[in-house]
Design a protein around this motif. Structure first.
Motif, mmCIF file in Angstrom:
data_model
loop_
_atom_site.group_PDB
_atom_site.id
_atom_site.type_symbol
_atom_site.label_atom_id
_atom_site.label_comp_id
_atom_site.label_asym_id
_atom_site.label_seq_id
_atom_site.Cartn_x
_atom_site.Cartn_y
_atom_site.Cartn_z
ATOM 1 N N LEU A 292 -16.182 -19.597 -1.225
ATOM 2 C CA LEU A 292 -17.182 -20.542 -1.684
ATOM 3 C C LEU A 292 -16.517 -21.758 -2.713
ATOM 4 O O LEU A 292 -15.483 -21.528 -3.124
ATOM 5 N N ALA A 293 -17.258 -22.956 -2.737
ATOM 6 C CA ALA A 293 -16.632 -24.041 -3.522
ATOM 7 C C ALA A 293 -16.669 -23.599 -5.102
ATOM 8 O O ALA A 293 -17.313 -23.096 -5.420
ATOM 9 N N PHE A 294 -15.666 -24.215 -5.400
ATOM 10 C CA PHE A 294 -15.697 -24.275 -7.142
ATOM 11 C C PHE A 294 -16.004 -22.774 -7.577
ATOM 12 O O PHE A 294 -15.275 -21.935 -7.148
ATOM 13 N N ASP A 295 -16.347 -22.954 -8.943
ATOM 14 C CA ASP A 295 -16.922 -21.492 -9.260
ATOM 15 C C ASP A 295 -18.219 -21.129 -8.972
ATOM 16 O O ASP A 295 -18.879 -20.269 -9.580
ATOM 17 N N HIS A 296 -18.688 -21.419 -7.606
ATOM 18 C CA HIS A 296 -20.208 -21.080 -7.286
ATOM 19 C C HIS A 296 -20.504 -19.682 -7.129
ATOM 20 O O HIS A 296 -21.493 -19.270 -7.310
ATOM 21 N N ALA A 297 -19.281 -18.867 -6.885
ATOM 22 C CA ALA A 297 -19.480 -17.347 -6.952
ATOM 23 C C ALA A 297 -20.081 -16.793 -8.360
ATOM 24 O O ALA A 297 -20.659 -15.850 -8.387
ATOM 25 N N ILE A 298 -19.420 -17.529 -9.314
ATOM 26 C CA ILE A 298 -19.643 -17.083 -10.564
ATOM 27 C C ILE A 298 -21.228 -17.627 -11.003
ATOM 28 O O ILE A 298 -21.880 -16.804 -11.638
#
Lengths: 244, 244
Positions: B145-151
């Motif tokens: 996933l892009a950037f910290d989108h999982a967080i």
């Protein structure tokens, strides 16, 4: 296709530091000085400032609280982001931004951080620069505050209300080791911003097995000496586990 | 004295839309396409985009969810702001920003909004543009996933866990009018992201007087027909008042 970035956007952080002095809940405010038509105006704002490119939000909050209030090692939590043109309350905010930042920001964004503690050894103004001081929350909310800072204060307190419902330990961290029912109720009244029924409050207190009555009573008081209580962390942990 | 504003700051909003399909909790993701060394790369991101100067944060979230997923009138709540250099996960995010925004942002800030609902009449992809789709949360979290989108996804779910502890009505809004114990447990397991003990769960369910057993059982099932339950809003309100 490349699009233009918003021209005047910038990110600030503001800290709602709430300090309990055993009688009132206070909020930390910084004096703001600027000129309107050549005349000096003084009002107040929450300590804060712009985030830099080299830090993350939490770091910015920590740095700014140290710079503005001389405070270190406070546990802070982010509670909300505020981004709206309506944050600017009028000419005062516009003039202050122009004079302070050298630019007019049309849609300033701020991230609200909060901290709550008991005024004393850790939470004090010993290293604070001039112009920063405690104000009782209820007084502060009647003062002409910068931007939407009155809303940030109210939101931080709402968050605190919500937090103590799920985790009342926050309340006992603000109490002395032994406390009377009146002292505990005073704190609850400060947080809920209203008077609480004395009887109902005592009844509730009795239900919490982790609030343990002591054999000790107040000394040298004119009124009838009140019993002391203490908070029992072991019983509290048991109680919490029972809820899961 | 005027100070320089951060040169490459811009504010984005990302939406974690969680949809329950009676078996799994799903999250809405948008396909992201860009070139690395002249080759097309495809991965996924949360729907979102830049906030403009003419709108506030809530308006930006509403607009972006409509633009990106064709969804309107979803109740969204802001859950956290993310601002840190470490949000950029590598060359992919940098290239995507350059190609999409025409600029390299060194410290991108995003405000996370979340919405949770049952996939169906209101929450669906009928008006969604190409490239947007549901992914089971557990699968999405294993995808690049892009950037910290999982967080952001994990934080939104943590927030949901926290919310249902203080206000379980959210859970029943995701259930059909009548439901079995298994259906309810399945949802709890999705939200807590772990298996729950069947016996303990049934015991707990019985404690909640607002979960009312019906005389009706499942029809035409191979296994032993399970009893249906319903959520009683009146009893629930009474129960909530009792807690205050």
């Amino acid at each position: 296709m490349p699009i233009a970035l918003p021209p005047t956007c910038c990110i600030s952080v503001n800290c709602v530091v709430l300090g309990f002095d055993s009688k009132k809940l206070n909020v930390l405010l910084e004096q703001r000085e600027y000129l309107i038509d050549g005349k000096k105006v003084v009002d107040h704002m929450l300590p804060g400032g712009l985030m830099t490119d080299n830090e993350d939000l939490d770091e910015a909050a920590t740095r700014l609280l140290h710079e503005k209030a001389g405070m270190r090692n406070l546990k802070m939590f982010q509670f909300k982001a505020y981004g709206s043109r309506s944050r600017i309350k009028g000419r005062n905010d516009i003039e202050w931004m122009k004079q302070q930042l050298g630019v007019e920001i049309v849609n300033p964004l701020t991230i609200g951080y909060a901290s709550v503690g008991k005024i004393g050894r850790k939470l004090n103004l010993h290293n604070a620069p001039k112009g920063i001081s405690w104000f009782p929350v209820e007084e502060a909310l009647k003062m002409p505050l910068a931007f939407d800072h009155a809303i940030l204060i109210q939101d931080a307190i709402k968050m605190l209300q919500y937090s103590i419902e799920t985790d009342p330990i926050i309340v006992f961290n603000l109490m002395p080791l032994k406390f009377t029912a009146l002292q505990l109720r005073t704190l609850y009244e400060c947080i809920y911003r209203k008077e609480l029924d004395v009887r109902n409050f005592k009844k509730k207190m009795k239900q919490y097995e982790y609030v343990v009555p002591l054999e000790e009573v107040e000394q040298g008081v004119a009124h009838r000496a009140a019993r002391y209580y203490r908070f029992d962390r072991v019983k509290y942990k048991k109680y919490r586990r029972g809820m899961d």
